[in-house]
Design an enzyme around this catalytic site. Structure first.
Site, PDB file in Angstrom:
ATOM      1  N   VAL A 189      46.688  26.921  72.236  1.00 12.44           N
ATOM      2  CA  VAL A 189      45.217  26.814  72.251  1.00 12.44           C
ATOM      3  C   VAL A 189      44.679  26.871  70.817  1.00 12.44           C
ATOM      4  CG1 VAL A 189      43.079  27.886  73.043  1.00 12.44           C
ATOM      5  CG2 VAL A 189      45.054  27.785  74.574  1.00 12.44           C
ATOM      6  N   ASP A 223      43.091  35.312  51.368  1.00 11.43           N
ATOM      7  CA  ASP A 223      43.382  35.754  52.744  1.00 11.43           C
ATOM      8  C   ASP A 223      42.373  35.062  53.643  1.00 11.43           C
ATOM      9  OD1 ASP A 223      43.523  37.036  55.206  1.00 11.43           O
ATOM     10  OD2 ASP A 223      43.754  39.038  54.347  1.00 11.43           O
ATOM     11  N   TYR A 261      49.099  30.309  71.182  1.00 12.23           N
ATOM     12  CA  TYR A 261      49.388  29.508  69.974  1.00 12.23           C
ATOM     13  C   TYR A 261      48.970  28.047  70.193  1.00 12.23           C
ATOM     14  CZ  TYR A 261      52.132  27.487  66.122  1.00 12.23           C
ATOM     15  OH  TYR A 261      52.528  26.793  64.988  1.00 12.23           O
ATOM     16  N   GLN A 296      47.693  39.322  71.610  1.00  7.36           N
ATOM     17  CA  GLN A 296      48.320  38.210  70.875  1.00  7.36           C
ATOM     18  C   GLN A 296      47.300  37.086  70.643  1.00  7.36           C
ATOM     19  OE1 GLN A 296      52.095  36.615  72.014  1.00  7.36           O
ATOM     20  NE2 GLN A 296      52.983  38.595  72.534  1.00  7.36           N
ATOM     21  N   LYS A 329      56.834  36.018  68.425  1.00  2.29           N
ATOM     22  CA  LYS A 329      58.095  35.594  69.049  1.00  2.29           C
ATOM     23  C   LYS A 329      57.930  35.680  70.573  1.00  2.29           C
ATOM     24  CE  LYS A 329      60.250  35.196  65.123  1.00  2.29           C
ATOM     25  NZ  LYS A 329      60.207  33.854  64.534  1.00  2.29           N
ATOM     26  N   LYS A 331      46.076  25.845  68.180  1.00  5.52           N
ATOM     27  CA  LYS A 331      46.358  24.585  67.485  1.00  5.52           C
ATOM     28  C   LYS A 331      45.585  23.410  68.097  1.00  5.52           C
ATOM     29  CE  LYS A 331      49.199  26.163  64.264  1.00  5.52           C
ATOM     30  NZ  LYS A 331      48.855  26.127  62.830  1.00  5.52           N
TER      31      LYS A 331
HETATM   32  P1  NDP Z   1      55.766  31.256  57.805  1.00  3.26           P
HETATM   33  O1  NDP Z   1      55.637  32.464  58.653  1.00  3.26           O
HETATM   34  O2  NDP Z   1      57.024  31.031  57.044  1.00  3.26           O
HETATM   35  O3  NDP Z   1      54.558  31.181  56.776  1.00  3.26           O
HETATM   36  C1  NDP Z   1      53.253  31.458  57.173  1.00  3.26           C
HETATM   37  C2  NDP Z   1      52.422  31.632  55.930  1.00  3.26           C
HETATM   38  O4  NDP Z   1      51.065  31.868  56.313  1.00  3.26           O
HETATM   39  C3  NDP Z   1      52.866  32.859  55.093  1.00  3.26           C
HETATM   40  O5  NDP Z   1      52.732  32.553  53.729  1.00  3.26           O
HETATM   41  C4  NDP Z   1      51.859  33.907  55.516  1.00  3.26           C
HETATM   42  O6  NDP Z   1      51.661  34.930  54.536  1.00  3.26           O
HETATM   43  C5  NDP Z   1      50.622  33.032  55.624  1.00  3.26           C
HETATM   44  N1  NDP Z   1      49.522  33.687  56.297  1.00  3.26           N
HETATM   45  C6  NDP Z   1      49.480  34.245  57.532  1.00  3.26           C
HETATM   46  N2  NDP Z   1      48.274  34.793  57.738  1.00  3.26           N
HETATM   47  C7  NDP Z   1      47.535  34.568  56.621  1.00  3.26           C
HETATM   48  C8  NDP Z   1      46.222  34.887  56.226  1.00  3.26           C
HETATM   49  N3  NDP Z   1      45.398  35.565  57.018  1.00  3.26           N
HETATM   50  N4  NDP Z   1      45.802  34.467  55.010  1.00  3.26           N
HETATM   51  C9  NDP Z   1      46.600  33.779  54.198  1.00  3.26           C
HETATM   52  N5  NDP Z   1      47.868  33.485  54.494  1.00  3.26           N
HETATM   53  C10 NDP Z   1      48.324  33.868  55.700  1.00  3.26           C
HETATM   54  O7  NDP Z   1      55.463  30.035  58.791  1.00  3.26           O
HETATM   55  P2  NDP Z   1      55.598  28.446  58.620  1.00  3.26           P
HETATM   56  O8  NDP Z   1      55.815  28.069  57.213  1.00  3.26           O
HETATM   57  O9  NDP Z   1      56.512  27.988  59.667  1.00  3.26           O
HETATM   58  O10 NDP Z   1      54.130  28.002  59.088  1.00  3.26           O
HETATM   59  C11 NDP Z   1      53.224  27.263  58.291  1.00  3.26           C
HETATM   60  C12 NDP Z   1      52.287  26.513  59.216  1.00  3.26           C
HETATM   61  O11 NDP Z   1      53.021  25.545  59.972  1.00  3.26           O
HETATM   62  C13 NDP Z   1      51.582  27.395  60.249  1.00  3.26           C
HETATM   63  O12 NDP Z   1      50.257  26.954  60.403  1.00  3.26           O
HETATM   64  C14 NDP Z   1      52.380  27.136  61.519  1.00  3.26           C
HETATM   65  O13 NDP Z   1      51.622  27.399  62.663  1.00  3.26           O
HETATM   66  C15 NDP Z   1      52.705  25.670  61.341  1.00  3.26           C
HETATM   67  N6  NDP Z   1      53.810  25.162  62.150  1.00  3.26           N
HETATM   68  C16 NDP Z   1      55.090  25.616  61.940  1.00  3.26           C
HETATM   69  C17 NDP Z   1      56.131  25.099  62.670  1.00  3.26           C
HETATM   70  C18 NDP Z   1      57.541  25.529  62.468  1.00  3.26           C
HETATM   71  O14 NDP Z   1      58.435  25.036  63.190  1.00  3.26           O
HETATM   72  N7  NDP Z   1      57.844  26.408  61.503  1.00  3.26           N
HETATM   73  C19 NDP Z   1      55.904  24.054  63.706  1.00  3.26           C
HETATM   74  C20 NDP Z   1      54.534  23.644  63.819  1.00  3.26           C
HETATM   75  C21 NDP Z   1      53.538  24.187  63.058  1.00  3.26           C
HETATM   76  P3  NDP Z   1      52.467  36.339  54.575  1.00  3.26           P
HETATM   77  O15 NDP Z   1      53.792  36.098  53.898  1.00  3.26           O
HETATM   78  O16 NDP Z   1      51.559  37.230  53.804  1.00  3.26           O
HETATM   79  O17 NDP Z   1      52.613  36.724  56.016  1.00  3.26           O
END
Ligand code: NDP
Length: 275
Positions: A194, A61, A192, A104, A94, A196
Protein backbone atom coordinates in the site's frame (compact mmCIF):
# COMPACT_ATOMS: atom_id res chain seq x y z
CA UNK A 1 26.88 27.84 -16.00
CA UNK A 2 26.05 26.96 -12.40
CA UNK A 3 27.03 23.60 -10.93
CA UNK A 4 24.39 20.90 -11.28
CA UNK A 5 23.39 18.83 -8.27
CA UNK A 6 21.85 15.43 -7.56
CA UNK A 7 20.35 14.41 -4.20
CA UNK A 8 19.62 10.81 -3.20
CA UNK A 9 17.68 10.10 0.01
CA UNK A 10 18.62 7.15 2.23
CA UNK A 11 21.90 6.68 0.39
CA UNK A 12 24.25 5.57 3.16
CA UNK A 13 23.77 1.95 2.06
CA UNK A 14 21.91 -0.41 -0.25
CA UNK A 15 20.42 0.76 -3.54
CA UNK A 16 20.76 4.44 -2.59
CA UNK A 17 24.52 4.14 -2.16
CA UNK A 18 24.75 2.28 -5.49
CA UNK A 19 22.75 5.07 -7.17
CA UNK A 20 25.21 7.65 -5.81
CA UNK A 21 28.13 5.52 -7.02
CA UNK A 22 26.68 5.39 -10.54
CA UNK A 23 25.82 9.11 -10.59
CA UNK A 24 29.34 10.02 -9.42
CA UNK A 25 30.60 8.22 -12.54
CA UNK A 26 27.96 9.41 -15.02
CA UNK A 27 26.55 12.78 -13.89
CA UNK A 28 28.37 16.03 -14.55
CA UNK A 29 27.72 17.75 -11.23
CA UNK A 30 27.81 17.39 -7.46
CA UNK A 31 26.21 14.21 -6.08
CA UNK A 32 24.97 14.11 -2.49
CA UNK A 33 24.78 11.11 -0.22
CA UNK A 34 22.10 11.97 2.32
CA UNK A 35 21.41 9.98 5.47
CA UNK A 36 19.42 10.44 8.65
CA UNK A 37 22.50 9.45 10.69
CA UNK A 38 25.56 11.63 10.09
CA UNK A 39 28.01 8.90 11.17
CA UNK A 40 26.55 6.35 8.73
CA UNK A 41 26.51 8.98 5.98
CA UNK A 42 30.15 9.92 6.51
CA UNK A 43 31.17 6.24 6.49
CA UNK A 44 29.40 5.88 3.13
CA UNK A 45 31.32 8.89 1.77
CA UNK A 46 34.56 7.18 2.85
CA UNK A 47 33.52 3.96 1.11
CA UNK A 48 33.05 5.79 -2.19
CA UNK A 49 36.21 7.87 -1.62
CA UNK A 50 38.12 4.58 -1.39
CA UNK A 51 36.79 3.79 -4.89
CA UNK A 52 38.14 7.12 -6.18
CA UNK A 53 34.71 8.84 -6.17
CA UNK A 54 33.92 12.20 -4.59
CA UNK A 55 30.30 12.38 -3.33
CA UNK A 56 29.27 15.15 -0.96
CA UNK A 57 27.13 14.69 2.16
CA UNK A 58 24.16 16.34 3.83
CA UNK A 59 22.08 15.09 6.75
CA UNK A 60 18.48 14.30 5.78
CA UNK A 61 15.85 12.36 7.73
CA UNK A 62 12.70 12.18 5.65
CA UNK A 63 10.62 11.61 8.78
CA UNK A 64 11.78 14.89 10.31
CA UNK A 65 10.26 18.03 8.78
CA UNK A 66 12.99 20.24 10.25
CA UNK A 67 15.65 18.07 8.65
CA UNK A 68 13.86 18.24 5.28
CA UNK A 69 13.45 22.03 5.53
CA UNK A 70 17.09 22.52 6.55
CA UNK A 71 18.32 20.41 3.64
CA UNK A 72 15.98 22.16 1.19
CA UNK A 73 17.26 25.56 2.35
CA UNK A 74 20.86 24.35 1.98
CA UNK A 75 20.36 23.22 -1.65
CA UNK A 76 18.40 26.37 -2.51
CA UNK A 77 21.13 28.55 -1.03
CA UNK A 78 24.14 26.73 -2.45
CA UNK A 79 22.80 25.63 -5.87
CA UNK A 80 19.59 27.64 -6.30
CA UNK A 81 17.70 24.34 -6.59
CA UNK A 82 18.19 20.68 -7.43
CA UNK A 83 18.60 19.00 -10.84
CA UNK A 84 18.10 15.37 -9.84
CA UNK A 85 16.10 14.18 -6.83
CA UNK A 86 15.92 10.46 -6.11
CA UNK A 87 13.48 9.59 -3.33
CA UNK A 88 14.99 6.26 -2.37
CA UNK A 89 14.74 6.11 1.44
CA UNK A 90 12.38 3.37 2.50
CA UNK A 91 11.66 0.74 5.08
CA UNK A 92 10.00 -2.67 5.50
CA UNK A 93 9.53 -5.42 8.06
CA UNK A 94 10.70 -8.99 7.60
CA UNK A 95 7.82 -11.42 7.01
CA UNK A 96 8.66 -13.16 10.31
CA UNK A 97 8.50 -9.93 12.36
CA UNK A 98 5.87 -10.31 15.13
CA UNK A 99 5.10 -6.55 15.35
CA UNK A 100 1.29 -6.11 15.03
CA UNK A 101 0.03 -5.25 11.55
CA UNK A 102 -1.31 -1.83 12.52
CA UNK A 103 2.02 -0.80 14.07
CA UNK A 104 3.96 -2.02 11.03
CA UNK A 105 1.57 -0.13 8.77
CA UNK A 106 2.16 3.12 10.68
CA UNK A 107 5.97 2.77 10.56
CA UNK A 108 6.04 1.79 6.88
CA UNK A 109 3.63 4.44 5.62
CA UNK A 110 5.25 7.16 7.73
CA UNK A 111 8.53 6.71 5.88
CA UNK A 112 7.67 5.28 2.47
CA UNK A 113 4.64 7.42 1.70
CA UNK A 114 4.36 10.38 4.07
CA UNK A 115 8.14 10.98 4.26
CA UNK A 116 8.47 10.81 0.47
CA UNK A 117 5.52 13.18 0.14
CA UNK A 118 7.05 15.66 2.62
CA UNK A 119 10.30 15.55 0.61
CA UNK A 120 8.34 16.30 -2.56
CA UNK A 121 6.43 19.14 -0.92
CA UNK A 122 9.66 20.92 -0.03
CA UNK A 123 11.90 19.93 -2.95
CA UNK A 124 9.61 19.88 -6.02
CA UNK A 125 9.17 23.67 -6.10
CA UNK A 126 12.93 24.07 -6.48
CA UNK A 127 13.59 21.36 -9.06
CA UNK A 128 15.32 23.24 -11.86
CA UNK A 129 14.20 23.30 -15.48
CA UNK A 130 15.21 20.03 -17.14
CA UNK A 131 15.18 18.33 -13.74
CA UNK A 132 14.48 14.67 -13.08
CA UNK A 133 12.62 13.23 -10.08
CA UNK A 134 12.75 9.48 -9.49
CA UNK A 135 10.66 7.86 -6.77
CA UNK A 136 11.71 4.36 -5.80
CA UNK A 137 8.55 2.29 -5.66
CA UNK A 138 8.28 -1.49 -5.99
CA UNK A 139 6.75 -4.22 -8.10
CA UNK A 140 4.72 -4.90 -4.96
CA UNK A 141 2.81 -1.71 -5.72
CA UNK A 142 1.48 -3.42 -8.85
CA UNK A 143 0.73 -6.65 -6.98
CA UNK A 144 -0.99 -4.64 -4.23
CA UNK A 145 -3.03 -2.62 -6.73
CA UNK A 146 -4.46 -5.82 -8.23
CA UNK A 147 -5.48 -6.96 -4.72
CA UNK A 148 -7.39 -3.73 -4.00
CA UNK A 149 -11.19 -3.55 -4.33
CA UNK A 150 -12.43 -2.44 -7.79
CA UNK A 151 -13.35 0.96 -6.29
CA UNK A 152 -9.86 1.54 -4.91
CA UNK A 153 -8.23 0.30 -8.13
CA UNK A 154 -10.36 2.76 -10.08
CA UNK A 155 -9.22 5.68 -7.92
CA UNK A 156 -5.53 4.68 -7.99
CA UNK A 157 -5.63 4.37 -11.78
CA UNK A 158 -7.68 7.52 -12.42
CA UNK A 159 -6.15 10.58 -14.04
CA UNK A 160 -8.11 12.96 -11.82
CA UNK A 161 -7.01 11.72 -8.39
CA UNK A 162 -5.54 14.65 -6.43
CA UNK A 163 -2.73 14.58 -3.90
CA UNK A 164 -5.26 15.39 -1.15
CA UNK A 165 -7.44 12.43 -2.16
CA UNK A 166 -4.40 10.12 -2.23
CA UNK A 167 -3.30 11.30 1.21
CA UNK A 168 -6.84 10.71 2.46
CA UNK A 169 -6.81 7.16 1.08
CA UNK A 170 -3.44 6.39 2.69
CA UNK A 171 -4.79 7.71 6.03
CA UNK A 172 -7.92 5.61 5.59
CA UNK A 173 -5.78 2.50 5.08
CA UNK A 174 -3.89 3.30 8.28
CA UNK A 175 -7.11 3.71 10.26
CA UNK A 176 -8.47 0.44 8.85
CA UNK A 177 -5.16 -1.35 9.51
CA UNK A 178 -5.09 -0.24 13.12
CA UNK A 179 -8.62 -1.58 13.63
CA UNK A 180 -7.78 -4.81 11.80
CA UNK A 181 -10.46 -3.94 9.23
CA UNK A 182 -8.29 -3.26 6.18
CA UNK A 183 -9.13 -6.49 4.33
CA UNK A 184 -12.89 -6.04 4.69
CA UNK A 185 -12.51 -2.49 3.36
CA UNK A 186 -10.84 -3.66 0.16
CA UNK A 187 -7.14 -3.24 0.98
CA UNK A 188 -4.36 -5.78 0.39
CA UNK A 189 -2.95 -7.50 3.47
CA UNK A 190 0.48 -5.93 3.01
CA UNK A 191 1.26 -2.44 4.29
CA UNK A 192 4.47 -2.21 2.23
CA UNK A 193 2.47 -2.72 -0.99
CA UNK A 194 0.00 0.00 0.00
CA UNK A 195 2.85 2.41 0.83
CA UNK A 196 4.34 1.80 -2.62
CA UNK A 197 0.96 2.19 -4.34
CA UNK A 198 1.05 5.60 -2.68
CA UNK A 199 4.55 6.31 -4.05
CA UNK A 200 3.63 5.26 -7.60
CA UNK A 201 0.39 7.25 -7.69
CA UNK A 202 2.07 10.29 -6.07
CA UNK A 203 4.66 10.25 -8.87
CA UNK A 204 1.89 10.24 -11.48
CA UNK A 205 0.09 13.13 -9.75
CA UNK A 206 3.30 15.18 -9.53
CA UNK A 207 4.16 14.55 -13.18
CA UNK A 208 0.71 15.73 -14.29
CA UNK A 209 0.95 18.78 -12.04
CA UNK A 210 4.41 19.82 -13.21
CA UNK A 211 3.49 19.30 -16.87
CA UNK A 212 0.52 21.61 -16.32
CA UNK A 213 2.08 24.24 -14.07
CA UNK A 214 5.57 24.39 -15.61
CA UNK A 215 4.96 23.20 -19.19
CA UNK A 216 8.16 24.72 -20.57
CA UNK A 217 10.50 23.39 -17.89
CA UNK A 218 10.68 19.81 -19.15
CA UNK A 219 10.82 18.25 -15.68
CA UNK A 220 10.21 14.48 -15.71
CA UNK A 221 8.84 12.62 -12.67
CA UNK A 222 8.65 8.83 -12.65
CA UNK A 223 8.40 5.89 -10.28
CA UNK A 224 10.33 2.66 -10.68
CA UNK A 225 11.11 -0.70 -9.19
CA UNK A 226 14.82 -1.42 -8.79
CA UNK A 227 14.16 -5.17 -9.02
CA UNK A 228 14.67 -7.63 -6.19
CA UNK A 229 18.00 -6.56 -4.73
CA UNK A 230 20.37 -7.98 -2.12
CA UNK A 231 20.14 -5.36 0.65
CA UNK A 232 19.32 -5.29 4.36
CA UNK A 233 15.71 -4.53 3.41
CA UNK A 234 15.30 -7.55 1.14
CA UNK A 235 17.04 -10.91 1.26
CA UNK A 236 20.59 -12.17 0.80
CA UNK A 237 19.29 -14.54 -1.90
CA UNK A 238 17.81 -11.79 -4.10
CA UNK A 239 19.02 -11.94 -7.71
CA UNK A 240 20.30 -8.38 -8.21
CA UNK A 241 23.30 -6.62 -6.69
CA UNK A 242 22.73 -3.05 -5.44
CA UNK A 243 24.63 -1.75 -8.51
CA UNK A 244 22.23 -3.68 -10.76
CA UNK A 245 19.29 -2.31 -8.72
CA UNK A 246 20.55 1.21 -9.42
CA UNK A 247 20.35 0.82 -13.22
CA UNK A 248 16.70 1.80 -13.78
CA UNK A 249 16.67 4.69 -11.24
CA UNK A 250 19.87 6.09 -12.79
CA UNK A 251 18.46 5.66 -16.31
CA UNK A 252 15.46 7.79 -15.28
CA UNK A 253 17.66 10.35 -13.51
CA UNK A 254 19.82 10.80 -16.61
CA UNK A 255 17.09 10.95 -19.28
CA UNK A 256 18.68 13.27 -21.85
CA UNK A 257 17.92 17.00 -22.06
CA UNK A 258 14.76 17.65 -24.06
CA UNK A 259 13.30 14.17 -23.41
CA UNK A 260 9.50 14.29 -23.14
CA UNK A 261 8.96 10.78 -21.82
CA UNK A 262 8.60 8.67 -19.83
CA UNK A 263 6.58 11.10 -17.73
CA UNK A 264 4.41 10.05 -14.79
CA UNK A 265 5.03 6.36 -15.43
CA UNK A 266 6.00 3.30 -13.43
CA UNK A 267 9.01 1.41 -14.84
CA UNK A 268 11.07 -1.65 -14.16
CA UNK A 269 14.09 -2.85 -16.12
CA UNK A 270 14.05 0.51 -17.96
CA UNK A 271 10.62 -0.32 -19.46
CA UNK A 272 7.30 1.40 -18.79
CA UNK A 273 4.97 -1.11 -17.12
CA UNK A 274 1.18 -1.24 -17.18
CA UNK A 275 -0.50 0.29 -14.13
P1 NDP B 1 18.22 -0.62 2.70
O1 NDP B 1 17.57 -1.02 3.97
O2 NDP B 1 19.53 -1.22 2.34
O3 NDP B 1 18.38 0.96 2.65
C1 NDP B 1 17.35 1.81 3.04
C2 NDP B 1 17.92 3.19 3.19
O4 NDP B 1 16.87 4.09 3.55
C3 NDP B 1 18.97 3.27 4.33
O5 NDP B 1 19.99 4.16 3.94
C4 NDP B 1 18.16 3.84 5.47
O6 NDP B 1 18.95 4.54 6.44
C5 NDP B 1 17.29 4.82 4.69
N1 NDP B 1 16.19 5.33 5.47
C6 NDP B 1 15.20 4.65 6.11
N2 NDP B 1 14.41 5.52 6.76
C7 NDP B 1 14.89 6.77 6.51
C8 NDP B 1 14.51 8.06 6.89
N3 NDP B 1 13.46 8.28 7.68
N4 NDP B 1 15.23 9.11 6.43
C9 NDP B 1 16.28 8.92 5.63
N5 NDP B 1 16.72 7.72 5.27
C10 NDP B 1 16.02 6.65 5.70
O7 NDP B 1 17.12 -0.90 1.58
P2 NDP B 1 17.19 -0.88 -0.03
O8 NDP B 1 18.43 -0.26 -0.51
O9 NDP B 1 16.80 -2.22 -0.48
O10 NDP B 1 15.94 0.07 -0.33
C11 NDP B 1 16.01 1.29 -1.06
C12 NDP B 1 14.65 1.55 -1.67
O11 NDP B 1 14.35 0.54 -2.64
C13 NDP B 1 13.49 1.53 -0.68
O12 NDP B 1 12.58 2.54 -1.01
C14 NDP B 1 12.87 0.16 -0.91
O13 NDP B 1 11.53 0.13 -0.51
C15 NDP B 1 13.06 0.02 -2.40
N6 NDP B 1 12.97 -1.33 -2.93
C16 NDP B 1 13.90 -2.28 -2.59
C17 NDP B 1 13.84 -3.54 -3.13
C18 NDP B 1 14.84 -4.60 -2.81
O14 NDP B 1 14.70 -5.73 -3.32
N7 NDP B 1 15.89 -4.32 -2.02
C19 NDP B 1 12.76 -3.92 -4.08
C20 NDP B 1 11.86 -2.84 -4.38
C21 NDP B 1 11.98 -1.60 -3.82
P3 NDP B 1 19.51 3.82 7.78
O15 NDP B 1 20.79 3.12 7.40
O16 NDP B 1 19.72 4.99 8.68
O17 NDP B 1 18.44 2.88 8.25
Amino acid sequence: MSTKVAVVTGSNKGIGLAIVRALCKQFDGDVYITARDVGRGEEAVKTLNSEGLKPKFHQLDINDLNSIKTAAAFFKGKYDGVDILINNAGTAFKASDPTPFGVQAEVILTTNFFGTRDMSTHFLPMIRAGGRVVNISSMLSVTGLKQCSPELQQRFRSEDITEDELVGLMRRFLDDAKKGEHKQHGWPDMAYSVSKIGVTVLSMIHARRLSKERPNDGILVNACCPGWVRTDLAAPGAPKSPDEGAITPVYLALLPPGAKEPQGKYLSDKEVQPW
